[in-house]
Design a protein around this motif. Sequence first.
Motif, PDB file in Angstrom:
ATOM      1  N   ILE A  40       0.829  -1.210   0.000  1.00  0.00           N
ATOM      2  CA  ILE A  40       0.000   0.000   0.000  1.00  0.00           C
ATOM      3  C   ILE A  40       0.858   1.252   0.000  1.00  0.00           C
ATOM      4  O   ILE A  40       0.638   2.176  -0.790  1.00  0.00           O
ATOM      5  N   GLN A  41       1.854   1.314   0.878  1.00  0.00           N
ATOM      6  CA  GLN A  41       2.686   2.517   1.009  1.00  0.00           C
ATOM      7  C   GLN A  41       3.567   2.748  -0.217  1.00  0.00           C
ATOM      8  O   GLN A  41       3.908   3.890  -0.516  1.00  0.00           O
ATOM      9  N   SER A  42       3.911   1.698  -0.921  1.00  0.00           N
ATOM     10  CA  SER A  42       4.796   1.851  -2.077  1.00  0.00           C
ATOM     11  C   SER A  42       4.137   2.638  -3.208  1.00  0.00           C
ATOM     12  O   SER A  42       4.821   3.272  -4.000  1.00  0.00           O
ATOM     13  N   ASP A  43       2.821   2.601  -3.270  1.00  0.00           N
ATOM     14  CA  ASP A  43       2.118   3.333  -4.326  1.00  0.00           C
ATOM     15  C   ASP A  43       0.737   3.747  -3.832  1.00  0.00           C
ATOM     16  O   ASP A  43      -0.271   3.108  -4.141  1.00  0.00           O
ATOM     17  N   PRO A  76      -9.689  -2.353   4.757  1.00  0.00           N
ATOM     18  CA  PRO A  76      -8.591  -1.961   3.871  1.00  0.00           C
ATOM     19  C   PRO A  76      -8.822  -0.567   3.271  1.00  0.00           C
ATOM     20  O   PRO A  76      -7.886   0.232   3.181  1.00  0.00           O
ATOM     21  N   TYR A  77     -10.060  -0.263   2.875  1.00  0.00           N
ATOM     22  CA  TYR A  77     -10.356   1.057   2.305  1.00  0.00           C
ATOM     23  C   TYR A  77     -10.046   2.169   3.310  1.00  0.00           C
ATOM     24  O   TYR A  77      -9.431   3.169   2.951  1.00  0.00           O
ATOM     25  N   GLN A  78     -10.464   1.993   4.558  1.00  0.00           N
ATOM     26  CA  GLN A  78     -10.196   3.003   5.578  1.00  0.00           C
ATOM     27  C   GLN A  78      -8.697   3.172   5.812  1.00  0.00           C
ATOM     28  O   GLN A  78      -8.209   4.296   5.953  1.00  0.00           O
ATOM     29  N   ARG A  82      -6.672   6.619   5.090  1.00  0.00           N
ATOM     30  CA  ARG A  82      -5.896   7.286   6.145  1.00  0.00           C
ATOM     31  C   ARG A  82      -4.434   7.444   5.731  1.00  0.00           C
ATOM     32  O   ARG A  82      -3.826   8.479   5.985  1.00  0.00           O
ATOM     33  N   SER A  83      -3.886   6.428   5.100  1.00  0.00           N
ATOM     34  CA  SER A  83      -2.500   6.505   4.636  1.00  0.00           C
ATOM     35  C   SER A  83      -2.341   7.608   3.602  1.00  0.00           C
ATOM     36  O   SER A  83      -1.378   8.375   3.632  1.00  0.00           O
ATOM     37  N   ARG A  84      -3.283   7.690   2.676  1.00  0.00           N
ATOM     38  CA  ARG A  84      -3.250   8.743   1.659  1.00  0.00           C
ATOM     39  C   ARG A  84      -3.348  10.122   2.300  1.00  0.00           C
ATOM     40  O   ARG A  84      -2.602  11.037   1.950  1.00  0.00           O
ATOM     41  N   LEU A  85      -4.277  10.281   3.222  1.00  0.00           N
ATOM     42  CA  LEU A  85      -4.478  11.587   3.854  1.00  0.00           C
ATOM     43  C   LEU A  85      -3.267  12.003   4.683  1.00  0.00           C
ATOM     44  O   LEU A  85      -2.896  13.178   4.693  1.00  0.00           O
ATOM     45  N   ASN A  86      -2.622  11.056   5.344  1.00  0.00           N
ATOM     46  CA  ASN A  86      -1.400  11.380   6.082  1.00  0.00           C
ATOM     47  C   ASN A  86      -0.278  11.789   5.129  1.00  0.00           C
ATOM     48  O   ASN A  86       0.505  12.697   5.425  1.00  0.00           O
ATOM     49  N   ALA A  87      -0.208  11.129   3.985  1.00  0.00           N
ATOM     50  CA  ALA A  87       0.791  11.497   2.980  1.00  0.00           C
ATOM     51  C   ALA A  87       0.488  12.878   2.402  1.00  0.00           C
ATOM     52  O   ALA A  87       1.401  13.678   2.170  1.00  0.00           O
ATOM     53  N   PHE A 117     -10.023  15.191   3.470  1.00  0.00           N
ATOM     54  CA  PHE A 117      -9.028  15.826   4.328  1.00  0.00           C
ATOM     55  C   PHE A 117      -9.721  16.611   5.441  1.00  0.00           C
ATOM     56  O   PHE A 117      -9.361  16.501   6.610  1.00  0.00           O
ATOM     57  N   LYS A 118     -10.716  17.392   5.052  1.00  0.00           N
ATOM     58  CA  LYS A 118     -11.435  18.202   6.040  1.00  0.00           C
ATOM     59  C   LYS A 118     -12.189  17.314   7.027  1.00  0.00           C
ATOM     60  O   LYS A 118     -12.243  17.597   8.222  1.00  0.00           O
TER      61      LYS A 118
END
Length: 163
Positions: A40-43, A76-78, A82-87, A117-118
Motif C-alpha cells: 500500500i505505502q509503495s504506491d 482496507p479502504y479506511q 488514512r495513509s493517503r491523507l497522512n501522505a 481531508f477536512k
Amino acid sequence: CIRLVIFVFTYFIVPKNKVPSIKLNGGLSTKNISRIKEVIQSDLGHHHTIASLSSSIGLSPFHFVRMFKLSFGQTPYQFIMRSRLNAVKDRLLTDIELSDLSHEMGFSHQSHMNTYFKKRFGISPMKYRKLMLDKIDQFLARSFYKGVSIVTNMAISQKDIRH
C-alpha cells in the motif's frame, strides 16, 4: 497488550527482511501485515483492489478482509484512505499544486481530496498548508532573530575583550 508488544518488536527492532510469521489471535501474521503495508505505502496513488491485496499474501478476498479488519481495526479502504491523507498532510509542506497532489495520491478530483481531508483533520488542505507555513515562518523568524542577537552579543563581547 501482547499484540502491541509484537507489533513494536517487529516494526522497530526486527529487520524488515527477517520479520517472523506470527499469528495475532486470528488476524494476519506479522509477515503479512508488513507485506500489505509495503504494498500500500509503495504506491498510495494506485487504486488497490481487495483481489490484488489478498493475492499478494495468498488469501481469498473474503478471508483477507476479515483478517485485515482483525489486525488493523479498520477496513482496507479506511486504512488506504488514512495513509493517503497522512501522505497528503506531509506533502502540503511542499510547493506542489493541490490538483497535482490529489491526482498523485489517487483521488479522482481535488474536491474529493479536500472533502476527505477536512473530514479527517477538521481543516481544508489549503488552510492547513497556510497555517503550517505561517508557523514555520514564525519559527524561522524567531530563530533568525535569536541567532542575530547571539552573534551581536558575541561580537560585542569579543570587542570588549580586545580593548
